[in-house]
Design a protein around this motif. Structure first.
Motif, PDB file in Angstrom:
ATOM      1  N   PRO A 344       0.926  -1.245   0.076  1.00 12.78           N
ATOM      2  CA  PRO A 344       0.154   0.040  -0.117  1.00 12.78           C
ATOM      3  C   PRO A 344       0.890   1.234  -0.146  1.00 12.78           C
ATOM      4  N   LYS A 345       2.083   1.091   0.472  1.00 12.48           N
ATOM      5  CA  LYS A 345       2.761   2.488   0.675  1.00 12.48           C
ATOM      6  C   LYS A 345       3.161   2.869  -0.777  1.00 12.48           C
ATOM      7  N   PHE A 346       2.939   1.995  -2.095  1.00 14.59           N
ATOM      8  CA  PHE A 346       3.429   2.767  -3.121  1.00 14.59           C
ATOM      9  C   PHE A 346       2.115   3.309  -3.875  1.00 14.59           C
ATOM     10  N   PHE A 347       0.820   3.219  -3.134  1.00 12.62           N
ATOM     11  CA  PHE A 347      -0.197   3.835  -3.735  1.00 12.62           C
ATOM     12  C   PHE A 347      -0.126   5.235  -3.575  1.00 12.62           C
ATOM     13  N   ARG A 348      -0.768   6.288  -4.435  1.00 17.14           N
ATOM     14  CA  ARG A 348      -0.718   7.703  -3.984  1.00 17.14           C
ATOM     15  C   ARG A 348      -1.907   8.219  -3.336  1.00 17.14           C
ATOM     16  N   PRO A 349      -1.648   9.470  -2.807  1.00 14.95           N
ATOM     17  CA  PRO A 349      -2.885  10.034  -2.313  1.00 14.95           C
ATOM     18  C   PRO A 349      -4.041  10.450  -3.257  1.00 14.95           C
ATOM     19  N   ALA A 350      -3.796  10.885  -4.597  1.00 15.64           N
ATOM     20  CA  ALA A 350      -4.546  10.773  -5.642  1.00 15.64           C
ATOM     21  C   ALA A 350      -3.817  10.621  -7.030  1.00 15.64           C
ATOM     22  N   GLU A 351      -4.769   9.569  -7.659  1.00 15.30           N
ATOM     23  CA  GLU A 351      -3.903   8.907  -8.680  1.00 15.30           C
ATOM     24  C   GLU A 351      -4.514   9.700 -10.107  1.00 15.30           C
ATOM     25  N   VAL A 352      -3.576   9.517 -11.078  1.00 19.06           N
ATOM     26  CA  VAL A 352      -3.788   9.854 -12.399  1.00 19.06           C
ATOM     27  C   VAL A 352      -4.019   8.542 -13.117  1.00 19.06           C
ATOM     28  N   ASP A 353      -5.325   8.111 -13.432  1.00 14.61           N
ATOM     29  CA  ASP A 353      -5.825   6.634 -13.594  1.00 14.61           C
ATOM     30  C   ASP A 353      -5.388   6.498 -15.190  1.00 14.61           C
ATOM     31  N   LEU A 354      -5.564   7.443 -16.059  1.00 12.23           N
ATOM     32  CA  LEU A 354      -5.174   7.231 -17.393  1.00 12.23           C
ATOM     33  C   LEU A 354      -4.763   8.315 -18.266  1.00 12.23           C
ATOM     34  N   LEU A 355      -3.635   8.140 -18.870  1.00  9.23           N
ATOM     35  CA  LEU A 355      -3.026   9.021 -19.768  1.00  9.23           C
ATOM     36  C   LEU A 355      -2.964   8.423 -21.349  1.00  9.23           C
ATOM     37  N   ILE A 356      -3.276   9.180 -22.160  1.00 10.14           N
ATOM     38  CA  ILE A 356      -2.916   8.841 -23.451  1.00 10.14           C
ATOM     39  C   ILE A 356      -3.179  10.162 -24.273  1.00 10.14           C
ATOM     40  N   GLY A 357      -1.737  10.512 -24.966  1.00  3.22           N
ATOM     41  CA  GLY A 357      -1.742  11.717 -25.688  1.00  3.22           C
ATOM     42  C   GLY A 357      -1.971  11.510 -27.382  1.00  3.22           C
ATOM     43  N   ASP A 358      -2.317  12.701 -27.744  1.00  3.62           N
ATOM     44  CA  ASP A 358      -2.722  12.703 -29.207  1.00  3.62           C
ATOM     45  C   ASP A 358      -1.432  13.660 -29.951  1.00  3.62           C
ATOM     46  N   PRO A 359      -0.579  12.844 -30.528  1.00  2.00           N
ATOM     47  CA  PRO A 359       0.739  13.646 -31.077  1.00  2.00           C
ATOM     48  C   PRO A 359       0.285  14.220 -32.347  1.00  2.00           C
ATOM     49  N   ALA A 360      -0.947  14.302 -32.968  1.00  2.00           N
ATOM     50  CA  ALA A 360      -1.326  14.668 -34.266  1.00  2.00           C
ATOM     51  C   ALA A 360      -0.799  15.982 -34.686  1.00  2.00           C
ATOM     52  N   LEU A 361      -0.844  17.009 -33.747  1.00  2.00           N
ATOM     53  CA  LEU A 361      -0.359  18.386 -34.018  1.00  2.00           C
ATOM     54  C   LEU A 361       1.163  18.214 -34.173  1.00  2.00           C
ATOM     55  N   ALA A 362       1.696  17.567 -33.441  1.00  2.00           N
ATOM     56  CA  ALA A 362       3.329  17.462 -33.671  1.00  2.00           C
ATOM     57  C   ALA A 362       3.626  16.914 -34.899  1.00  2.00           C
ATOM     58  N   GLU A 363       2.968  16.166 -35.291  1.00  2.00           N
ATOM     59  CA  GLU A 363       3.230  15.312 -36.476  1.00  2.00           C
ATOM     60  C   GLU A 363       2.992  16.242 -37.696  1.00  2.00           C
ATOM     61  N   LYS A 364       1.732  17.017 -37.599  1.00  2.00           N
ATOM     62  CA  LYS A 364       1.413  17.818 -38.659  1.00  2.00           C
ATOM     63  C   LYS A 364       2.056  19.166 -38.917  1.00  2.00           C
ATOM     64  N   GLU A 365       2.652  19.721 -37.740  1.00  2.00           N
ATOM     65  CA  GLU A 365       3.188  20.907 -37.672  1.00  2.00           C
ATOM     66  C   GLU A 365       5.006  20.842 -37.835  1.00  2.00           C
ATOM     67  N   LEU A 366       5.273  19.970 -36.882  1.00  2.00           N
ATOM     68  CA  LEU A 366       6.600  19.626 -36.964  1.00  2.00           C
ATOM     69  C   LEU A 366       7.275  18.290 -37.571  1.00  2.00           C
ATOM     70  N   GLY A 367       6.396  17.348 -38.116  1.00  2.00           N
ATOM     71  CA  GLY A 367       6.866  16.210 -38.945  1.00  2.00           C
ATOM     72  C   GLY A 367       7.574  15.251 -37.916  1.00  2.00           C
ATOM     73  N   TRP A 368       6.993  15.012 -36.775  1.00  2.00           N
ATOM     74  CA  TRP A 368       7.630  14.363 -35.600  1.00  2.00           C
ATOM     75  C   TRP A 368       6.538  13.089 -35.518  1.00  2.00           C
ATOM     76  N   VAL A 369       7.195  12.049 -35.524  1.00  2.00           N
ATOM     77  CA  VAL A 369       6.677  10.658 -35.018  1.00  2.00           C
ATOM     78  C   VAL A 369       7.416   9.801 -34.195  1.00  2.00           C
ATOM     79  N   PRO A 370       7.177   9.376 -33.025  1.00  2.00           N
ATOM     80  CA  PRO A 370       7.827   8.689 -31.906  1.00  2.00           C
ATOM     81  C   PRO A 370       8.272   7.286 -33.004  1.00  2.00           C
ATOM     82  N   GLY A 371       9.802   7.057 -32.891  1.00  2.00           N
ATOM     83  CA  GLY A 371      10.296   5.934 -33.678  1.00  2.00           C
ATOM     84  C   GLY A 371      10.119   4.602 -32.958  1.00  2.00           C
TER      85      GLY A 371
END
Ligand code: G4F
Length: 404
Positions: A344-371
């Motif tokens: 239990p000591k590794f649980f947090r007082p408030a958790e961030v349950d779900l993260l998923i980012g949309d990199p579409a702008l980075a791809e469109k404007e900067l031509g970046w895609v993670p490799g």
């Protein structure tokens, strides 16, 4: 990186032209000329850097991202100044940049994100073209234990950098290392540049302040200042306290007989994990645009901590079966040994349950895609930690232990 080859490879200059695709055309041809004239890509790139004469300052240079970014900028021919806190043992905590210390274009300056004078002096003295603020108290659980320090370093630290630039080098371009922790209790799935923030930790709150003050300085003083909202990014250089590295190092320790099992917290949390080496390229690209802007840097894929553990352990020959819920969650291997237990000591007082980012702008404007895929990333980290533990065994010393 940084290794010179003595014989020129005739195909390489043309490959390099492709990799330099976001550099103006005349500079690409000029670099090709330098490569052909001076024989190696490394020399050609460096000479191009001398000609452009760019100088960059990096806070947090001793960390995972700072070390990758310093390598990238040196490779591009920059002169790089790393801002480091003064310590009585100058080599301690600098293992990730040791290999750069002999590079004549790499310099360390004393400076502290808590101290305005030190940042002012560093900026006034070196007049950087680009400033990358990667320094922070970045371990989320620690931010509940030290909220004031977190606000001071992670939040106000960014403001101190902006002030130093405003006063002493107003043309310097500023990059702020933002975080997906700013989204916290997420309002959109996936998260974009337009998703409102709802941070869940003092760390997330400090990063929101740093994001807002960066935008405010851009709008108030017409400064080239922007934030990369980076989702979780990992590598063999990741600190052992973060979950991915804790898992890969513990899996390697178990495989070598040093530990029985991994003690873990919330395995249901989901993160968008990418490779840090890919993400520093995006940090640099953000400062090469005509107009500054903020970008999400992510893979667009999410995985649970449980999935990450399962994958890492499979690479060391253990096929896990999960049972139980919450603090009773365990996982056993194919021989019935309990390999994962929950504390239990590794649980947090408030958790961030779900993260998923949309990199579409980075791809469109900067031509970046993670490799690098998630699977490749986990494999890379497990392989590296297996080698590290094996080296310790061969050398007769204790392998690294993730902190409690
Ligand atoms: O690896 P973590 O500690 O990373 P976290 O909190 O997501 O933050 C990292 O990424 C952010 C970008 O989004 C950065 F801004 C930040 O500086 C840092 O680099 O934890 C990931 C998840 C959490 O949900 C945590 O509750 O793993 C869960 N977890 C479960 N057991 C654990 C553990 N995390 C850690 N560190 N240790 C555990 O035993």
């Amino acid at each position: 990186m940084g290794v010179e080859t003595s014989t020129p490879d005739v195909a390489m200059p043309f490959c390099m032209l492709h990799t330099l695709s976001n550099i103006p055309l005349y500079q690409r041809w000029f670099t090709l000329f330098l490569v052909l004239r001076y024989g190696t890509i490394e020399k050609g790139r460096r000479l191009q850097g001398y000609m452009s004469g760019k100088t960059a300052m990096i806070t947090g240079v001793t960390g995972q991202d700072g070390s990758y970014l310093a390598e990238l900028l040196l490779e591009k021919g920059y002169t790089v100044y790393g801002l480091v806190r003064r310590v009585s043992q100058p080599t301690s905590g600098r293992s990730l940049i040791n290999h750069l210390m002999t590079n004549e274009n790499f310099h360390l300056l004393n400076g502290d994100l808590a101290d305005q004078n030190s940042i002012d002096n560093a900026v006034a003295q070196t007049q950087p073209d680009e400033f990358y603020n990667l320094g922070a108290m970045s371990f989320v659980p620690e931010s509940w234990r030290s909220p004031m320090m977190t606000a001071d370093i992670t939040g106000l630290g960014a403001l101190r950098c902006l002030e130093a630039i405003r006063k002493h080098a107003p043309m310097c371009r500023f990059y702020q290392a933002g975080s997906s922790e700013q989204y916290g209790k997420v309002r959109d799935v996936p998260q974009t540049e337009a998703t409102p923030f709802h941070p869940r930790s003092p760390y997330g709150c400090a990063k929101v302040f740093a994001f807002e003050i960066t935008r405010n300085y851009r709008e108030s003083y017409d400064m080239y200042a922007c934030t990369g909202i980076l989702f979780n990014h990992e590598s063999p250089r990741r600190g052992l306290e973060f979950v991915t590295r804790k898992v890969t190092m513990t899996a390697a320790r178990i495989a070598h007989g040093f530990d029985e099992c991994l003690w873990i917290g919330n395995v249901n949390a989901k993160r968008d994990w990418g490779f840090a080496g890919d993400y520093v390229e995006m940090q640099w690209r953000m400062l090469q645009q005509d107009t500054p802007g903020d970008f999400v840097v992510a893979t667009g894929r999410t995985h649970s901590v449980r999935d990450m553990i399962t994958l890492a352990f499979s690479h060391v020959g253990m096929n896990l079966t999960w049972s139980g819920e919450g603090v009773d969650t365990i996982a056993t291997d194919q021989d019935g040994n309990v390999r994962v237990r929950t504390n239990p000591k590794f649980f947090r007082p408030a958790e961030v349950d779900l993260l998923i980012g949309d990199p579409a702008l980075a791809e469109k404007e900067l031509g970046w895609v993670p490799g690098t895929s998630f699977e490749e990333l986990v494999q890379m980290m497990v392989d590296s930690d297996m080698s590290t533990v094996q080296e310790a065994v061969d050398g007769g010393y204790a392998p690294p232990i993730p902190p409690e």
